[in-house]
Design an enzyme around this catalytic site. Structure first.
Site, PDB file in Angstrom:
ATOM      1  N   PHE A 117      -1.316 -16.756  -5.487  1.00  0.00           N
ATOM      2  CA  PHE A 117      -0.872 -15.675  -4.613  1.00  0.00           C
ATOM      3  C   PHE A 117      -0.773 -16.207  -3.192  1.00  0.00           C
ATOM      4  CE2 PHE A 117      -0.848 -10.920  -5.299  1.00  0.00           C
ATOM      5  CZ  PHE A 117      -0.409 -10.982  -6.593  1.00  0.00           C
ATOM      6  N   GLN A 230      -0.067  -3.049   6.957  1.00  0.00           N
ATOM      7  CA  GLN A 230       0.586  -4.220   6.372  1.00  0.00           C
ATOM      8  C   GLN A 230       1.987  -3.902   5.847  1.00  0.00           C
ATOM      9  OE1 GLN A 230      -0.887  -6.120   2.505  1.00  0.00           O
ATOM     10  NE2 GLN A 230      -1.105  -7.743   4.019  1.00  0.00           N
ATOM     11  N   HIS A 232       4.640  -5.236   3.328  1.00  0.00           N
ATOM     12  CA  HIS A 232       4.732  -6.143   2.186  1.00  0.00           C
ATOM     13  C   HIS A 232       6.136  -6.736   2.177  1.00  0.00           C
ATOM     14  CE1 HIS A 232       4.756  -7.590  -1.940  1.00  0.00           C
ATOM     15  NE2 HIS A 232       3.468  -7.313  -2.041  1.00  0.00           N
ATOM     16  N   LEU A 242       7.507  -1.187  -4.646  1.00  0.00           N
ATOM     17  CA  LEU A 242       6.948  -2.533  -4.604  1.00  0.00           C
ATOM     18  C   LEU A 242       7.437  -3.456  -5.721  1.00  0.00           C
ATOM     19  CD1 LEU A 242       4.894  -4.149  -2.959  1.00  0.00           C
ATOM     20  CD2 LEU A 242       3.211  -3.590  -4.711  1.00  0.00           C
ATOM     21  N   GLU A 245       3.818  -9.351  -5.326  1.00  0.00           N
ATOM     22  CA  GLU A 245       3.743 -10.742  -4.889  1.00  0.00           C
ATOM     23  C   GLU A 245       3.690 -11.695  -6.080  1.00  0.00           C
ATOM     24  OE1 GLU A 245       1.316 -11.129  -1.428  1.00  0.00           O
ATOM     25  OE2 GLU A 245       0.682 -13.136  -2.028  1.00  0.00           O
ATOM     26  N   ARG A 276       1.347 -12.378   3.957  1.00  0.00           N
ATOM     27  CA  ARG A 276       2.356 -11.317   3.887  1.00  0.00           C
ATOM     28  C   ARG A 276       3.016 -11.006   5.223  1.00  0.00           C
ATOM     29  NH1 ARG A 276      -0.494  -7.128  -0.381  1.00  0.00           N
ATOM     30  NH2 ARG A 276      -0.012  -8.384  -2.200  1.00  0.00           N
ATOM     31  N   HIS A 343       2.988  -0.933   3.417  1.00  0.00           N
ATOM     32  CA  HIS A 343       2.323  -1.086   2.127  1.00  0.00           C
ATOM     33  C   HIS A 343       0.839  -0.739   2.139  1.00  0.00           C
ATOM     34  CE1 HIS A 343       1.425  -2.709  -1.782  1.00  0.00           C
ATOM     35  NE2 HIS A 343       0.668  -3.677  -1.295  1.00  0.00           N
ATOM     36  N   ARG A 384      -4.282  -8.295   5.150  1.00  0.00           N
ATOM     37  CA  ARG A 384      -4.951  -8.481   3.869  1.00  0.00           C
ATOM     38  C   ARG A 384      -4.204  -9.484   2.999  1.00  0.00           C
ATOM     39  NH1 ARG A 384      -3.928  -6.572  -1.102  1.00  0.00           N
ATOM     40  NH2 ARG A 384      -2.487  -4.937  -0.499  1.00  0.00           N
TER      41      ARG A 384
END
Lengths: 570, 327
Positions: A117, A230, A232, A242, A245, A276, A343, A384
């Protein structure tokens, strides 16, 4: 009409990963616990998490590396004691979830499989195809149900009972018939989820209207780091739904209209797997500079075709389905259209590691706890890392539940009275009877437009001041609303009006905290202050709202640790 | 299709309206709208509420097909509103679209139904892994990829209720557990970590409520928006009932046994024998008048005239290799 008062040891608001995990702990310890949710527990947004849940499980990985990645990802705003606690407890949390029945994807030798990730030094995200949140939510709900937890489905939590530094219950109403009730308890846990719903393009469920945050703020309690929202990198073009990721984790590549793999310019080492905030800004910048694709030129290509049909069907089946549904594009055959989407909310109700809600920098509220996305502990700081959110929700939900079990017998029950329901009751009566000329959908759309344009992935003093002005204007106009539905059965229009009130209140926190933070850090990116400013802003924002709805800002030191401040490059 | 071009079409929506507190009977209201190729059914529900009538009510949450809140019927077909593109609906049904709740008789307000029966059935099948859960386990269970695949995607059921309210048996038999809960029962029965023994499988083996009352109409498979394929799981549960040794001697199980014996013996289905197996030597007598009629029309043969399949040896081998059940 008298309002029934139910008495419990503990009341939990929200039935996602954090709420269910805490409820199970309390129930198994023999405590009398109720969970209030405006949905059914299985509709909670935890279930929408796709890509994975982090833990340093393999021999090639280490807890210290997980800590370092998380702290670096947070742009050094995370509290390192909380990060350390989370990363250390992560492996046992995953194994506990597995033991409860979570259907993880497996390696050939039967262990839990892990994938790479963004911003992570090692493949660390444990996953269940691309339905990790779903399997975890189902599992924790199932085991809470098995333990005998009482769930109050489709009940809307409207207020807390807060007096003299103590919370002693929740006021809620049944969405089905508007019957109001007081849930009197020794302790209350808020696990009410995130707040990205105030942005036009967002990945959040309709339910993510930040109710819990505004309820807390209206009692003069602080909210922490609300400016950090955040974005995304991969929301579906148009609606922001979404695309996990995991698509980039498995090897997906980004291209602009010229066919350039543009991440080579922005993050030469990590490319698509930079953190991100970095990837989101790169995408937004490509679009801004005219290299966007799609019918509105407001997207870039995400290409996974080289992974092949077999791997896509094995590891990304839901994502493929989503792109077919919303774009009519099959990612096995062609690239899909994505852009940044609001997000995750890093900020929230300030808590210490065991989950006690802060009254200010030095004091805590008696009998009040928070966990999951609505809380700010803070393990994510300014940004995050992917697959740390479900970890946080499950791990802290469970741990805060344990804290509550330990403390509950020493907390006296303050008996609730009918008057404790007055604020919530008056709010409902006011909305039902107010006879203005503004509508909820129109005000909400104006809020979401302004937040996306003025407080989005790129921010300036000017744009943020405009956002502050807009929120103020909308809060005034909100006083002049009128709803059509006056009935008492599933009055979802009334519910949307209450929710809009919450969205307006916490949005004021987002934009006023952001305008004061004159630096760029993590997800908060100021085009007029491009650098991180550790001298002036290595601190948490603590914002308070007074009775008139005006905000004052204060700050709280960041807990530093062994990971020293460094420039953040990917 | 794709979104490289966004197209629009005019659509007339006939929408089911009902408020249990105010209306004696439900009614339909018409809304005409220009629909774009980017929209899904949920966008239309939102536009009706936000642009036309704020009192219009429905459930919704995640808006991308994973929470299961927004299942309704579009032209009679069960649909997860957030996952069904309007273009596909128009292609299937034309420019007049009817929106109704999953079950009209259970409507409380507009698209919102009382799902109490659905959740009761869900609770009935031990919808959780039965296992001792250590608080801090040092290792996970080892589960091979093949063992993990045995769940056959039953774990992605999102409890939307589309299959349950599409099932004709649910409609007429209030004890029937229904396809969603059966799929849930299968999800844990197929899990190598589960230690429920025979309690869950016995629950779905009960007469009147269990899997033997499924009429195999495939409506659940048609209705499922996630391709969980509940009837496949129901069939697997039939087999598990034998392999776990909880099968009871009743019409349904004898029917299954008769089926297998007939195929093993003749390679073909001997319908006369099947009835004798199912009903027993005495019970079969009541079917004699029907049998005579069928015989006269050449629909069945006498036992000694039963033909054999061409490749009977191969069929016998197949039956042997595929049969793990203890008949």
């Amino acid at each position: 009409m008298s309002i029934p008062i139910y008495t419990y040891d503990a009341v939990i608001v929200g039935a996602g990963l954090a709420g269910c995990a805490a409820a199970r702990e309390l129930q198994n310890a023999g405590k009398h616990v109720a969970v209030i949710t405006k949905l059914h527990p299985l509709r909670s947004h935890s279930g929408a998490a796709q890509g994975g849940i982090n833990a340093a499980l393999s021999d090639k990985d280490s807890i210290e590396l997980h800590e370092f990645d998380t702290v670096k990802g947070s742009d050094y705003l995370a509290d390192q004691d909380a990060v350390e606690f989370m990363c250390q407890k992560a492996p046992e949390t995953i194994r506990w979830a597995e033991r409860m029945g979570a259907a993880f994807s497996r390696t050939a030798d039967g262990k839990i499989a892990q994938r790479p990730f963004g911003g992570q030094s090692s493949p660390r995200a444990c996953y269940a195809k691309d339905r990790t949140g779903l399997t975890l939510l189902q599992t924790i709900y199932e085991q809470a149900f098995r333990a005998g937890v009482k769930f109050w489905d489709e009940w809307y939590a409207a207020d807390i009972i807060y007096k003299d530094g103590k919370v002693s219950g929740v006021v809620a109403f049944n969405i089905r018939d508007m019957q109001m009730a007081i849930f009197n308890a020794k302790s209350v846990l808020f696990a009410t989820g995130g707040y990205a719903r105030s942005f036009k393009i967002n990945s959040n469920a309709h339910a993510n209207t930040g109710d819990g945050l505004s309820i807390v703020a209206r009692h003069g309690l602080p909210l922490e780091d609300m400016e950090f929202v955040q974005f995304h990198p991969s929301g579906l073009s148009g609606n922001g739904v979404l695309i996990s990721e995991a698509a980039r984790g498995e090897g997906g590549r980004l291209f602009n209209s010229k066919g350039e793999r543009f991440m080579e310019r922005y993050a030469p080492n990590a490319l698509e797997l930079a953190s991100r905030d970095v990837v989101s800004r790169a995408i937004m910048n490509e679009i801004r500079e005219g290299r966007g694709v799609g019918p509105r030129k407001d997207a870039v290509f995400l290409d996974v075709t080289h992974l092949g049909k077999e791997l896509i069907m094995e590891r990304l089946p839901e994502l493929r389905d989503l792109a077919i549904t919303f774009l009519g594009l099959d990612m096995i055959k062609e690239p899909i259209l994505i852009s940044a989407t609001a997000h995750y909310s890093m900020g929230g109700i300030p808590v210490d590691i065991p989950g006690h809600v802060r009254k200010n920098n030095d004091e805590f509220v008696e009998g009040f706890y928070a966990a999951g996305e609505c809380s700010c502990v803070s393990v994510h700081g300014a940004n995050r890392l992917g697959a740390n959110s479900v970890l946080e929700a499950l791990l802290f939900g469970r741990f805060v539940g344990k804290t509550m079990v330990e403390e509950i017998d020493s907390i006296p029950l303050r008996k609730a009275t009918q008057e404790d329901a007055n604020t919530a009751l008056n709010e409902i009566i006011w909305i039902l009877n107010n006879n203005g000329n503004e509508t909820v959908p129109a005000l909400r759309a104006e809020l979401q437009d302004s937040m996306t344009h003025n407080a989005g992935a790129f921010r300036t003093q000017e744009s943020l001041e405009e956002a502050v002005r807009k929120v103020k204007e909308l809060r005034q106009r909100f006083k002049n609303i009128r709803i059509a539905d006056k009935s008492k059965v599933f009055n979802t229009e009334l519910q949307e009006a209450i929710e809009l009130g919450h969205m307006l209140d916490y949005s004021a926190f987002i934009v006023e905290s952001a305008v004061a933070r004159r630096e760029s850090r993590g997800a908060h990116y100021r085009e007029d202050y491009l650098e991180r400013d550790d001298v002036n802003f290595l601190k948490h924002t603590m914002a308070y709202m007074d009775k008139n709805g005006d905000l004052t800002l204060d700050y709280m030191p960041v807990t530093l640790g062994k990971h020293e401040l460094k420039a953040r490059n990917y | 299709m794709g979104t490289h071009k966004i197209t629009t079409q005019d659509v007339t929506f006939k929408v089911f309206r009902f408020n249990a507190d105010e209306d004696y009977l439900p009614y339909y209201k018409e809304y005409k709208m220009e629909v774009t190729s980017e929209e899904v059914v949920l966008d239309i529900l939102n536009r009706i509420k936000w642009d036309h009538d704020g009192s219009f009510s429905y459930r919704r949450s995640c808006r991308h097909g994973i929470c299961g809140a927004c299942a309704i019927k579009v032209n009679g077909r069960a649909t997860l509103a957030c996952k069904e593109s309007m273009n596909d609906m128009i292609e299937l049904f034309g420019n007049e679209i009817t929106l109704e709740p999953l079950s009209i008789k259970r409507s409380v307000k507009d698209m919102i139904i009382d799902k109490g029966d659905f959740w009761e059935k869900h609770a009935q099948v031990q919808p959780y892994l039965v296992s001792d859960i250590e608080d801090n386990p040092e290792s996970e269970h080892l589960v091979s990829p093949e063992e993990a695949e045995r769940l056959l995607d039953s774990d992605i059921c999102i409890q939307c209720g589309a299959c349950h309210y599409a099932c004709p048996v649910v409609e007429v038999n209030e004890d029937f557990i229904g396809p969603a809960a059966f799929a849930k029962a299968y999800r844990f029965e197929a899990d190598v970590r589960d230690e429920a023994g025979t309690s869950r499988i016995s629950e779905v083996n009960q007469e009147a409520q269990g899997v033997w009352d499924c009429v195999k109409c495939y409506e659940c498979q048609e209705a499922c928006p996630k391709e969980v394929n509940p009837i496949e799981k129901i069939t697997k549960l039939h087999n598990m009932i034998f392999t776990k040794g909880v099968a009871k001697n009743n019409v349904a199980t004898r029917h299954a046994v008769g089926f297998k014996h007939s195929i093993a013996k003749h390679g073909l289905l001997d319908e006369g024998e099947l009835v004798r197996y199912s009903e027993g030597n005495i019970g079969v007598i009541k079917h004699v008048p029907v049998a005579i009629k069928m015989f006269k029309k050449g629909k069945i043969v006498l036992p000694w005239n039963m033909p054999k399949a061409d490749k009977l040896d191969e069929i016998k081998k197949l039956v042997k290799s595929s049969s793990t059940a203890k008949f």
